[in-house]
Motif scaffolding. Structure first.
Motif, PDB file in Angstrom:
ATOM      1  N   ARG A   1       0.606   6.678   2.554  1.00  0.00           N
ATOM      2  CA  ARG A   1       1.680   6.222   3.438  1.00  0.00           C
ATOM      3  C   ARG A   1       2.032   7.406   4.316  1.00  0.00           C
ATOM      4  N   GLY A   2       1.869   7.252   5.626  1.00  0.00           N
ATOM      5  CA  GLY A   2       2.004   8.402   6.512  1.00  0.00           C
ATOM      6  C   GLY A   2       0.672   9.136   6.607  1.00  0.00           C
ATOM      7  N   THR A   3       0.635  10.131   7.491  1.00  0.00           N
ATOM      8  CA  THR A   3      -0.592  10.890   7.734  1.00  0.00           C
ATOM      9  C   THR A   3      -0.410  12.314   7.240  1.00  0.00           C
ATOM     10  N   ALA A   4      -1.397  12.815   6.517  1.00  0.00           N
ATOM     11  CA  ALA A   4      -1.345  14.173   5.978  1.00  0.00           C
ATOM     12  C   ALA A   4      -2.670  14.870   6.252  1.00  0.00           C
ATOM     13  N   VAL A   5      -2.628  16.198   6.232  1.00  0.00           N
ATOM     14  CA  VAL A   5      -3.844  17.002   6.374  1.00  0.00           C
ATOM     15  C   VAL A   5      -3.780  18.140   5.364  1.00  0.00           C
ATOM     16  N   THR A   6      -4.907  18.412   4.717  1.00  0.00           N
ATOM     17  CA  THR A   6      -4.916  19.512   3.745  1.00  0.00           C
ATOM     18  C   THR A   6      -4.705  20.823   4.488  1.00  0.00           C
ATOM     19  N   ALA A   7      -3.794  21.650   3.967  1.00  0.00           N
ATOM     20  CA  ALA A   7      -3.387  22.853   4.699  1.00  0.00           C
ATOM     21  C   ALA A   7      -3.397  24.093   3.813  1.00  0.00           C
ATOM     22  N   MET A   8      -4.200  24.049   2.720  1.00  0.00           N
ATOM     23  CA  MET A   8      -4.262  25.190   1.824  1.00  0.00           C
ATOM     24  C   MET A   8      -5.508  26.027   2.093  1.00  0.00           C
ATOM     25  N   GLU A   9      -5.489  27.272   1.626  1.00  0.00           N
ATOM     26  CA  GLU A   9      -6.626  28.176   1.822  1.00  0.00           C
ATOM     27  C   GLU A   9      -7.822  27.775   0.966  1.00  0.00           C
ATOM     28  N   LYS A  10      -7.548  27.335  -0.265  1.00  0.00           N
ATOM     29  CA  LYS A  10      -8.634  27.040  -1.209  1.00  0.00           C
ATOM     30  C   LYS A  10      -8.434  25.642  -1.803  1.00  0.00           C
ATOM     31  N   PRO A  11      -8.896  24.605  -1.111  1.00  0.00           N
ATOM     32  CA  PRO A  11      -8.724  23.242  -1.627  1.00  0.00           C
ATOM     33  C   PRO A  11      -9.527  23.039  -2.915  1.00  0.00           C
ATOM     34  N   ARG A  12      -8.955  22.237  -3.816  1.00  0.00           N
ATOM     35  CA  ARG A  12      -9.646  21.934  -5.072  1.00  0.00           C
ATOM     36  C   ARG A  12     -10.639  20.801  -4.866  1.00  0.00           C
ATOM     37  N   THR A  13     -11.624  20.736  -5.740  1.00  0.00           N
ATOM     38  CA  THR A  13     -12.568  19.617  -5.779  1.00  0.00           C
ATOM     39  C   THR A  13     -11.980  18.539  -6.678  1.00  0.00           C
ATOM     40  N   ILE A  14     -11.768  17.350  -6.135  1.00  0.00           N
ATOM     41  CA  ILE A  14     -11.150  16.262  -6.899  1.00  0.00           C
ATOM     42  C   ILE A  14     -12.250  15.355  -7.442  1.00  0.00           C
ATOM     43  N   HIS A  15     -12.212  15.119  -8.752  1.00  0.00           N
ATOM     44  CA  HIS A  15     -13.167  14.213  -9.396  1.00  0.00           C
ATOM     45  C   HIS A  15     -12.448  12.884  -9.626  1.00  0.00           C
ATOM     46  N   ASP A  16     -12.338  12.122  -8.541  1.00  0.00           N
ATOM     47  CA  ASP A  16     -11.511  10.904  -8.550  1.00  0.00           C
ATOM     48  C   ASP A  16     -12.368   9.690  -8.906  1.00  0.00           C
ATOM     49  N   PHE A  17     -12.897   9.726 -10.134  1.00  0.00           N
ATOM     50  CA  PHE A  17     -13.742   8.633 -10.643  1.00  0.00           C
ATOM     51  C   PHE A  17     -13.806   8.771 -12.159  1.00  0.00           C
TER      52      PHE A  17
ATOM     53  N   ASP B   1      -3.737   6.542   6.863  1.00  0.00           N
ATOM     54  CA  ASP B   1      -2.437   5.895   6.653  1.00  0.00           C
ATOM     55  C   ASP B   1      -2.642   4.387   6.462  1.00  0.00           C
ATOM     56  N   GLY B   2      -2.482   3.950   5.217  1.00  0.00           N
ATOM     57  CA  GLY B   2      -2.728   2.552   4.879  1.00  0.00           C
ATOM     58  C   GLY B   2      -1.692   1.579   5.397  1.00  0.00           C
ATOM     59  N   THR B   3      -0.619   2.093   5.998  1.00  0.00           N
ATOM     60  CA  THR B   3       0.417   1.202   6.522  1.00  0.00           C
ATOM     61  C   THR B   3       0.162   0.818   7.984  1.00  0.00           C
ATOM     62  N   LYS B   4      -0.879   1.388   8.598  1.00  0.00           N
ATOM     63  CA  LYS B   4      -1.089   1.211  10.032  1.00  0.00           C
ATOM     64  C   LYS B   4      -2.264   0.267  10.319  1.00  0.00           C
ATOM     65  N   PRO B   5      -2.236  -0.408  11.481  1.00  0.00           N
ATOM     66  CA  PRO B   5      -3.314  -1.331  11.847  1.00  0.00           C
ATOM     67  C   PRO B   5      -4.557  -0.575  12.319  1.00  0.00           C
ATOM     68  N   PRO B   6      -5.694  -1.262  12.406  1.00  0.00           N
ATOM     69  CA  PRO B   6      -6.935  -0.594  12.803  1.00  0.00           C
ATOM     70  C   PRO B   6      -6.841   0.164  14.123  1.00  0.00           C
ATOM     71  N   ALA B   7      -6.152  -0.398  15.115  1.00  0.00           N
ATOM     72  CA  ALA B   7      -6.076   0.260  16.427  1.00  0.00           C
ATOM     73  C   ALA B   7      -5.449   1.646  16.330  1.00  0.00           C
ATOM     74  N   TYR B   8      -4.549   1.828  15.369  1.00  0.00           N
ATOM     75  CA  TYR B   8      -3.916   3.131  15.162  1.00  0.00           C
ATOM     76  C   TYR B   8      -4.953   4.182  14.781  1.00  0.00           C
ATOM     77  N   HIS B   9      -5.868   3.817  13.902  1.00  0.00           N
ATOM     78  CA  HIS B   9      -6.877   4.766  13.429  1.00  0.00           C
ATOM     79  C   HIS B   9      -7.870   5.098  14.545  1.00  0.00           C
ATOM     80  N   PHE B  10      -8.195   4.105  15.341  1.00  0.00           N
ATOM     81  CA  PHE B  10      -9.058   4.328  16.503  1.00  0.00           C
ATOM     82  C   PHE B  10      -8.383   5.312  17.466  1.00  0.00           C
ATOM     83  N   GLU B  11      -7.096   5.149  17.665  1.00  0.00           N
ATOM     84  CA  GLU B  11      -6.349   6.014  18.575  1.00  0.00           C
ATOM     85  C   GLU B  11      -6.286   7.448  18.039  1.00  0.00           C
TER      86      GLU B  11
END
Length: 261
Positions: free
Chosen positions: A52-68, A134-144
């Protein structure tokens, strides 16, 4: 493509097992990493950071996520230690203004991003930031948002988005090499046929993808499709679009990859 402009890629990432396996899809990703101009940094957009909303990773050393779950231990033991870039995160946020982009210190790289980058750039020596969808926004938003990111391609940044344009896990056929469902093949072809379409975003057939009769079965939820729109949005007028690899696996999962530039 101009000398400085980086390509933009959408890679159908498929199963996390592609990290451990070698096949026509992983071979293609590896070849792209070897043959494309080397980026100064990578902006990753993955189906698996759906927010919800838009975010960007902003850390020096991002972790590897094992999301499965339910995969071999070797997959959990695999890490992708590419550096982050708070500076690039700020540039992405500025490019997307007036959208409020949250500088994230928690996420890292999920398997949608590191699962393909580990094949393209196995040395993990190119800075990467990941942008959420951002899962709250329509497709045109992502294209933009893709349109707004286009300027960063001129500065040596490569957009690498990943998902699957057909993604219905409820209907996968696990055994053997099954024929794709007719609706899956039809929707995959619809995407292919409209990649080079030019005109107003609101009329774009791939922004209005739910109008296709196979869209609902191909995308019961949209998060695996939407990353494609960032790449199509970042395309410049008349810019070449190509398909590095394509295929439907397990009857209802598209491995289509798209290259702009």
């Amino acid at each position: 493509m101009s000398q400085t402009r980086m390509p933009a890629l959408f890679l159908g990432h498929g199963s996390p097992m592609n990290v451990l396996e070698e096949n026509v899809y992983t071979d293609t990703w590896r070849e792209l990493g070897k043959t494309l101009p080397r980026p100064k940094a990578i902006i990753a957009v993955s189906a698996h950071w759906y927010t919800r909303g838009t975010a960007v990773t902003a850390m020096e050393k991002p972790r590897t996520i094992h999301d499965f779950g339910g995969f071999p231990q070797a997959l959990f033991d695999t890490h992708y230690p590419a550096p982050g870039s708070p500076e690039l995160a700020r540039e992405v946020a500025e490019a997307l203004a007036p959208v409020d982009v949250h500088p994230d210190q928690e996420w890292g790289f999920d398997h949608g991003s590191w699962g393909v980058l580990i094949k393209m750039y196995p040395d993990a020596d190119i800075p990467v930031v990941q942008l959420s969808v951002d899962g709250t926004k329509p497709p045109a938003y992502h294209f933009e948002l893709g349109r707004k990111l286009a300027a960063l391609r001129e500065q040596g940044m490569m957009i690498v988005a990943s998902g699957n344009v057909v993604h219905n896990l409820r209907m996968v056929r696990w055994q053997g090499d099954p024929e794709p469902y007719s609706w899956a093949a039809s929707f995959n072809n619809y995407v292919r046929d409209n990649l080079s379409w030019e005109g107003p975003a609101e009329q774009h057939p791939l922004v209005n993808f739910m109008q296709h009769e196979g869209a609902e079965l191909s995308n019961p939820t949209p998060e695996h499709y939407l990353p494609l729109l960032y790449v199509l949005g970042a395309r410049q007028p008349g810019e070449a679009v190509s398909i590095p690899v394509d295929g439907l696996v397990m009857a209802s999962l598209s491995m289509l990859s798209v290259q702009v530039g």
